[in-house]
Design a protein around this motif. Structure first.
Motif, PDB file in Angstrom:
ATOM      1  N   SER A  59       0.839  -1.201   0.000  1.00  6.81           N
ATOM      2  CA  SER A  59       0.000   0.000   0.000  1.00  6.81           C
ATOM      3  C   SER A  59       0.873   1.249   0.000  1.00  6.81           C
ATOM      4  O   SER A  59       0.553   2.242  -0.622  1.00  6.81           O
ATOM      5  N   VAL A  60       2.019   1.204   0.682  1.00  6.73           N
ATOM      6  CA  VAL A  60       2.905   2.368   0.723  1.00  6.73           C
ATOM      7  C   VAL A  60       3.477   2.620  -0.665  1.00  6.73           C
ATOM      8  O   VAL A  60       3.579   3.740  -1.120  1.00  6.73           O
ATOM      9  N   ARG A  61       3.870   1.538  -1.353  1.00  6.50           N
ATOM     10  CA  ARG A  61       4.457   1.708  -2.686  1.00  6.50           C
ATOM     11  C   ARG A  61       3.411   2.174  -3.686  1.00  6.50           C
ATOM     12  O   ARG A  61       3.670   3.015  -4.522  1.00  6.50           O
ATOM     13  N   VAL A  62       2.212   1.583  -3.582  1.00  5.32           N
ATOM     14  CA  VAL A  62       1.176   1.879  -4.572  1.00  5.32           C
ATOM     15  C   VAL A  62       0.603   3.277  -4.372  1.00  5.32           C
ATOM     16  O   VAL A  62       0.236   3.942  -5.325  1.00  5.32           O
ATOM     17  N   LEU A  63       0.582   3.744  -3.114  1.00  6.85           N
ATOM     18  CA  LEU A  63      -0.005   5.064  -2.836  1.00  6.85           C
ATOM     19  C   LEU A  63       0.626   6.145  -3.713  1.00  6.85           C
ATOM     20  O   LEU A  63       1.843   6.310  -3.727  1.00  6.85           O
ATOM     21  N   PRO A  64      -0.148   6.880  -4.454  1.00  5.34           N
ATOM     22  CA  PRO A  64       0.404   7.963  -5.282  1.00  5.34           C
ATOM     23  C   PRO A  64       0.790   9.155  -4.417  1.00  5.34           C
ATOM     24  O   PRO A  64       0.312   9.307  -3.309  1.00  5.34           O
ATOM     25  N   ARG A  65       1.663   9.987  -4.930  1.00  4.91           N
ATOM     26  CA  ARG A  65       2.083  11.164  -4.177  1.00  4.91           C
ATOM     27  C   ARG A  65       0.871  12.061  -3.956  1.00  4.91           C
ATOM     28  O   ARG A  65       0.101  12.295  -4.891  1.00  4.91           O
ATOM     29  N   GLN A  66       0.739  12.549  -2.755  1.00  9.80           N
ATOM     30  CA  GLN A  66      -0.410  13.395  -2.442  1.00  9.80           C
ATOM     31  C   GLN A  66      -0.264  14.747  -3.125  1.00  9.80           C
ATOM     32  O   GLN A  66       0.841  15.184  -3.468  1.00  9.80           O
ATOM     33  N   ALA A  67      -1.389  15.402  -3.306  1.00  4.01           N
ATOM     34  CA  ALA A  67      -1.390  16.690  -4.015  1.00  4.01           C
ATOM     35  C   ALA A  67      -0.619  17.750  -3.233  1.00  4.01           C
ATOM     36  O   ALA A  67      -0.035  18.658  -3.827  1.00  4.01           O
ATOM     37  N   ASP A  68      -0.612  17.622  -1.911  1.00 13.39           N
ATOM     38  CA  ASP A  68       0.083  18.634  -1.108  1.00 13.39           C
ATOM     39  C   ASP A  68       1.506  18.184  -0.787  1.00 13.39           C
ATOM     40  O   ASP A  68       2.130  18.686   0.133  1.00 13.39           O
ATOM     41  N   GLU A  69       2.032  17.237  -1.574  1.00 10.84           N
ATOM     42  CA  GLU A  69       3.402  16.776  -1.350  1.00 10.84           C
ATOM     43  C   GLU A  69       4.226  16.941  -2.623  1.00 10.84           C
ATOM     44  O   GLU A  69       3.672  17.031  -3.719  1.00 10.84           O
ATOM     45  N   PHE A  70       5.529  16.973  -2.491  1.00 12.84           N
ATOM     46  CA  PHE A  70       6.390  17.071  -3.670  1.00 12.84           C
ATOM     47  C   PHE A  70       7.636  16.225  -3.421  1.00 12.84           C
ATOM     48  O   PHE A  70       7.999  15.935  -2.276  1.00 12.84           O
ATOM     49  N   THR A  71       8.292  15.836  -4.497  1.00 12.17           N
ATOM     50  CA  THR A  71       9.528  15.074  -4.369  1.00 12.17           C
ATOM     51  C   THR A  71      10.697  16.027  -4.581  1.00 12.17           C
ATOM     52  O   THR A  71      10.811  16.670  -5.623  1.00 12.17           O
ATOM     53  N   CYS A  72      11.564  16.110  -3.602  1.00 12.68           N
ATOM     54  CA  CYS A  72      12.715  17.004  -3.695  1.00 12.68           C
ATOM     55  C   CYS A  72      13.650  16.514  -4.799  1.00 12.68           C
ATOM     56  O   CYS A  72      13.927  15.325  -4.917  1.00 12.68           O
ATOM     57  N   ALA A  73      14.128  17.434  -5.616  1.00 14.99           N
ATOM     58  CA  ALA A  73      15.006  17.086  -6.738  1.00 14.99           C
ATOM     59  C   ALA A  73      16.413  16.782  -6.251  1.00 14.99           C
ATOM     60  O   ALA A  73      17.217  16.223  -6.998  1.00 14.99           O
ATOM     61  N   LYS A  74      16.744  17.142  -5.017  1.00 12.51           N
ATOM     62  CA  LYS A  74      18.105  16.927  -4.519  1.00 12.51           C
ATOM     63  C   LYS A  74      18.213  15.686  -3.644  1.00 12.51           C
ATOM     64  O   LYS A  74      19.136  14.899  -3.793  1.00 12.51           O
ATOM     65  N   CYS A  75      17.283  15.521  -2.677  1.00 12.57           N
ATOM     66  CA  CYS A  75      17.358  14.344  -1.796  1.00 12.57           C
ATOM     67  C   CYS A  75      16.352  13.279  -2.207  1.00 12.57           C
ATOM     68  O   CYS A  75      16.379  12.176  -1.690  1.00 12.57           O
ATOM     69  N   PHE A  76      15.493  13.599  -3.158  1.00 19.98           N
ATOM     70  CA  PHE A  76      14.521  12.640  -3.700  1.00 19.98           C
ATOM     71  C   PHE A  76      13.570  12.104  -2.637  1.00 19.98           C
ATOM     72  O   PHE A  76      13.044  11.020  -2.779  1.00 19.98           O
ATOM     73  N   LEU A  77      13.408  12.873  -1.563  1.00 19.19           N
ATOM     74  CA  LEU A  77      12.433  12.487  -0.540  1.00 19.19           C
ATOM     75  C   LEU A  77      11.139  13.244  -0.773  1.00 19.19           C
ATOM     76  O   LEU A  77      11.156  14.349  -1.311  1.00 19.19           O
ATOM     77  N   VAL A  78      10.038  12.603  -0.387  1.00 18.81           N
ATOM     78  CA  VAL A  78       8.740  13.260  -0.536  1.00 18.81           C
ATOM     79  C   VAL A  78       8.508  14.144   0.681  1.00 18.81           C
ATOM     80  O   VAL A  78       8.588  13.685   1.813  1.00 18.81           O
ATOM     81  N   HIS A  79       8.295  15.403   0.450  1.00 18.31           N
ATOM     82  CA  HIS A  79       8.069  16.352   1.548  1.00 18.31           C
ATOM     83  C   HIS A  79       6.698  16.972   1.412  1.00 18.31           C
ATOM     84  O   HIS A  79       6.119  16.993   0.318  1.00 18.31           O
ATOM     85  N   HIS A  80       6.232  17.525   2.508  1.00 23.65           N
ATOM     86  CA  HIS A  80       4.982  18.268   2.459  1.00 23.65           C
ATOM     87  C   HIS A  80       5.220  19.606   1.757  1.00 23.65           C
ATOM     88  O   HIS A  80       6.336  20.133   1.770  1.00 23.65           O
ATOM     89  N   ARG A  81       4.185  20.106   1.143  1.00 22.17           N
ATOM     90  CA  ARG A  81       4.277  21.353   0.366  1.00 22.17           C
ATOM     91  C   ARG A  81       4.883  22.494   1.205  1.00 22.17           C
ATOM     92  O   ARG A  81       5.578  23.369   0.685  1.00 22.17           O
ATOM     93  N   SER A  82       4.625  22.449   2.508  1.00 25.56           N
ATOM     94  CA  SER A  82       5.126  23.526   3.373  1.00 25.56           C
ATOM     95  C   SER A  82       6.652  23.483   3.495  1.00 25.56           C
ATOM     96  O   SER A  82       7.269  24.449   3.936  1.00 25.56           O
ATOM     97  N   GLN A  83       7.273  22.395   3.071  1.00 22.94           N
ATOM     98  CA  GLN A  83       8.736  22.268   3.169  1.00 22.94           C
ATOM     99  C   GLN A  83       9.431  22.696   1.872  1.00 22.94           C
ATOM    100  O   GLN A  83      10.643  22.638   1.769  1.00 22.94           O
ATOM    101  N   LEU A  84       8.619  23.125   0.907  1.00 25.18           N
ATOM    102  CA  LEU A  84       9.200  23.545  -0.381  1.00 25.18           C
ATOM    103  C   LEU A  84       9.946  24.869  -0.212  1.00 25.18           C
ATOM    104  O   LEU A  84       9.359  25.891   0.180  1.00 25.18           O
ATOM    105  N   ALA A  85      11.229  24.886  -0.505  1.00 23.88           N
ATOM    106  CA  ALA A  85      12.027  26.112  -0.355  1.00 23.88           C
ATOM    107  C   ALA A  85      11.958  26.929  -1.638  1.00 23.88           C
ATOM    108  O   ALA A  85      11.620  28.106  -1.606  1.00 23.88           O
ATOM    109  N   TYR A  86      12.273  26.317  -2.746  1.00 28.02           N
ATOM    110  CA  TYR A  86      12.197  27.033  -4.020  1.00 28.02           C
ATOM    111  C   TYR A  86      12.096  26.052  -5.171  1.00 28.02           C
ATOM    112  O   TYR A  86      12.330  24.839  -5.012  1.00 28.02           O
ATOM    113  N   GLU A  87      11.787  26.596  -6.331  1.00 26.69           N
ATOM    114  CA  GLU A  87      11.644  25.779  -7.528  1.00 26.69           C
ATOM    115  C   GLU A  87      12.751  26.203  -8.481  1.00 26.69           C
ATOM    116  O   GLU A  87      12.874  27.388  -8.829  1.00 26.69           O
ATOM    117  N   ASP A  88      13.569  25.258  -8.884  1.00 28.61           N
ATOM    118  CA  ASP A  88      14.725  25.577  -9.732  1.00 28.61           C
ATOM    119  C   ASP A  88      14.532  24.929 -11.089  1.00 28.61           C
ATOM    120  O   ASP A  88      14.836  23.759 -11.285  1.00 28.61           O
TER     121      ASP A  88
END
Ligand SMILES: [Zn+2]
Length: 99
Positions: A59-88
């Motif tokens: 279920s963890v693998r199949v679960l799609p990324r939530q709309a309020d989450e993003f995958t960091c381009a540097k550490c490749f971890l899924v973070h909550h939208r509030s942790q977004l620093a900038y978009e490069d």
């Protein structure tokens, strides 16, 4: 008198021998039965949590990324939208990697 004294003694010995053999037979029967039960219970206890774990992993693998989450381009971890620093250049970077 001697025969009278011996007679009950022999009976006692016979009785005790019989009861000991009976006990031994009962014990081996009981122990083998309990071992079988324990093995069956242990196998059941082992299978149930294992099945639950694999289900959780799936279920963890199949679960799609939530709309309020993003995958960091540097550490490749899924973070909550509030942790977004900038978009490069379309790449989202989390506040941890931006720091
Ligand atoms: Zn990051």
């Amino acid at each position: 008198m001697a025969t009278d004294y011996d007679a009950p003694r022999k009976n006692e010995e016979d009785l005790s021998e019989d009861s000991i053999e009976e006990l031994k037979a009962r014990r081996s029967e009981k122990s083998s039965a309990t071992v079988d039960e324990d093995e069956a219970e242990a196998a059941e206890g082992f299978e149930l949590p294992g099945a639950d774990l694999s289900g959780e992993e799936l279920s963890v693998r199949v679960l799609p990324r939530q709309a309020d989450e993003f995958t960091c381009a540097k550490c490749f971890l899924v973070h909550h939208r509030s942790q977004l620093a900038y978009e490069d250049g379309g790449q989202l970077v989390c506040s941890e990697c931006a720091a």
